[in-house]
Design a protein around this motif. Structure first.
Motif, short mmCIF file in Angstrom:
data_model
loop_
_atom_site.label_atom_id
_atom_site.label_comp_id
_atom_site.label_asym_id
_atom_site.label_seq_id
_atom_site.Cartn_x
_atom_site.Cartn_y
_atom_site.Cartn_z
N SER A 109 0.81 -1.23 0.00
CA SER A 109 0.00 0.00 0.00
C SER A 109 0.84 1.27 0.00
O SER A 109 0.30 2.38 0.05
N GLY A 110 2.17 1.14 -0.04
CA GLY A 110 3.04 2.31 -0.02
C GLY A 110 4.29 2.09 -0.86
O GLY A 110 4.44 1.05 -1.51
N SER A 111 5.19 3.07 -0.83
CA SER A 111 6.44 2.95 -1.59
C SER A 111 7.37 1.94 -0.93
O SER A 111 7.35 1.76 0.29
N VAL A 112 8.20 1.30 -1.75
CA VAL A 112 9.23 0.37 -1.27
C VAL A 112 10.54 0.76 -1.93
O VAL A 112 10.58 1.05 -3.13
N ARG B 132 13.16 -1.99 1.90
CA ARG B 132 12.41 -1.49 3.05
C ARG B 132 11.04 -1.02 2.61
O ARG B 132 10.91 -0.20 1.70
N LEU B 133 10.00 -1.57 3.26
CA LEU B 133 8.63 -1.18 2.96
C LEU B 133 8.30 0.17 3.58
O LEU B 133 8.93 0.58 4.56
N ALA B 134 7.30 0.85 3.00
CA ALA B 134 6.88 2.17 3.46
C ALA B 134 8.06 3.12 3.51
O ALA B 134 8.20 3.92 4.44
N ASP B 135 8.92 3.02 2.50
CA ASP B 135 10.15 3.80 2.44
C ASP B 135 10.12 4.63 1.16
O ASP B 135 10.07 4.09 0.06
N ALA B 136 10.14 5.94 1.30
CA ALA B 136 10.08 6.83 0.14
C ALA B 136 11.46 7.22 -0.36
O ALA B 136 11.61 8.21 -1.08
#
Length: 287
Positions: free
Chosen positions: A94-97, A132-136
């Motif tokens: 659901s977010g940037s990786v 790393r998940l949820a990592d912009a």
């Protein structure tokens, strides 16, 4: 009494079916299928070949079986460790990786937005060690690189091994001063090489990274070697570096646009440069 037992049994069966349905719809980590909510690495470009699926961040994919994270899906690459082997990704989270070149979320990186399928860029293709998940794409941790060296003031020249030219000695001194690596040597004169080779003319250094020549480095030593190799690459212009070899890969100024290429001129631990970082300096004789 019989009816009550039957009703209870039926209710239990319904509950079991209900739970089973919920489980079947959820992402199942590490089953070789890229499901909703997962981040997936593919062995080949264009999301082809075997897939390795994740539902969490991984700071180090690992180097060898049985402890490494491997490709689990059907197709090319199945069973291989994913570290330095992935060519494309699919981000179904659901977010940037962000995928990183080094373990510990460090070094060159590429950030993939949610619901995106993409090939890894030239820095990361087959050179990936963590994600790393949820990592912009935040900056890597401090210590990810060494300081900036001084500009090499010495002209191109030749010497005779084991003596280094002044230009090469300057690089050795800057390596010691800024990286702490103290085991870099021109080495003895090599009768099996041309008299104008980089080593024989004092224009190359071998920096031992593993515990001894002929031994593979530990995971930490491998990262240490990449940190040095990347630093030499980054500051090639200031140091007058010509090319760098490490872990079966070569980067050169002449073909910089191609990134790190496979090194095929040598094999084995030492011939493939798995135990030491080689750096050649710009000199009159070239490669």
């Amino acid at each position: 009494m019989f009816k009550r037992i039957t009703l209870v049994a039926m209710m239990g069966a319904l509950i079991s079916v209900s739970f089973g349905a919920a489980t079947a719809n959820a992402a199942t980590a590490r089953n070789g299928v890229c499901e909703s909510g997962e981040f997936c690495l593919y062995y080949n470009s264009d999301n082809a070949g075997s897939v390795s699926d994740f539902n969490s961040s991984v700071s180090d994919y690992g180097d060898e079986q049985p402890s490494c994270y491997d490709f689990k899906g059907a197709g090319n690459g199945k069973g291989l460790c994913v570290k330095n082997e992935a060519a494309s990704v699919w981000n179904r989270t659901s977010g940037s990786v962000t995928v990183y070149f080094n373990s510990g979320y460090a070094g060159p990186r590429q950030t993939i937005g949610k619901d995106v399928k993409v090939n890894l860029n030239s820095d990361l293709k087959n050179e990936n060690a963590s994600h790393r998940l949820a990592d912009a794409g935040s900056p890597p941790p401090s210590g990810g690189s060494y300081g900036t060296p001084n500009t090499n003031p010495h002209p191109s020249a030749t010497a005779r091994a084991p003596q280094a030219t002044k230009r090469t000695q300057f690089v050795d001194d800057e390596i010691r001063r800024l990286t702490g690596e103290t085991h870099c040597w021109v080495g003895d004169y090599r009768s099996y090489e041309s008299s104008t080779s980089n080593h024989n003319t004092g224009n190359a250094l071998d920096c031992t990274i593993s515990n001894a020549i002929g031994q593979y480095p530990s995971a930490a030593q491998k990262e240490q070697g990449w940190k040095l190799a990347r630093w030499l690459q980054k500051h090639a212009a200031k140091l007058d570096v010509r090319y760098v070899i490490w872990q079966g890969k070569i980067w050169s100024v002449a073909r910089a646009s191609e990134g790190w290429r496979n090194y095929t001129a040598g094999s084995g631990v030492t011939g493939g440069h798995y135990d030491h970082v080689h750096v050649s300096i710009q000199n009159p004789h070239g490669d």
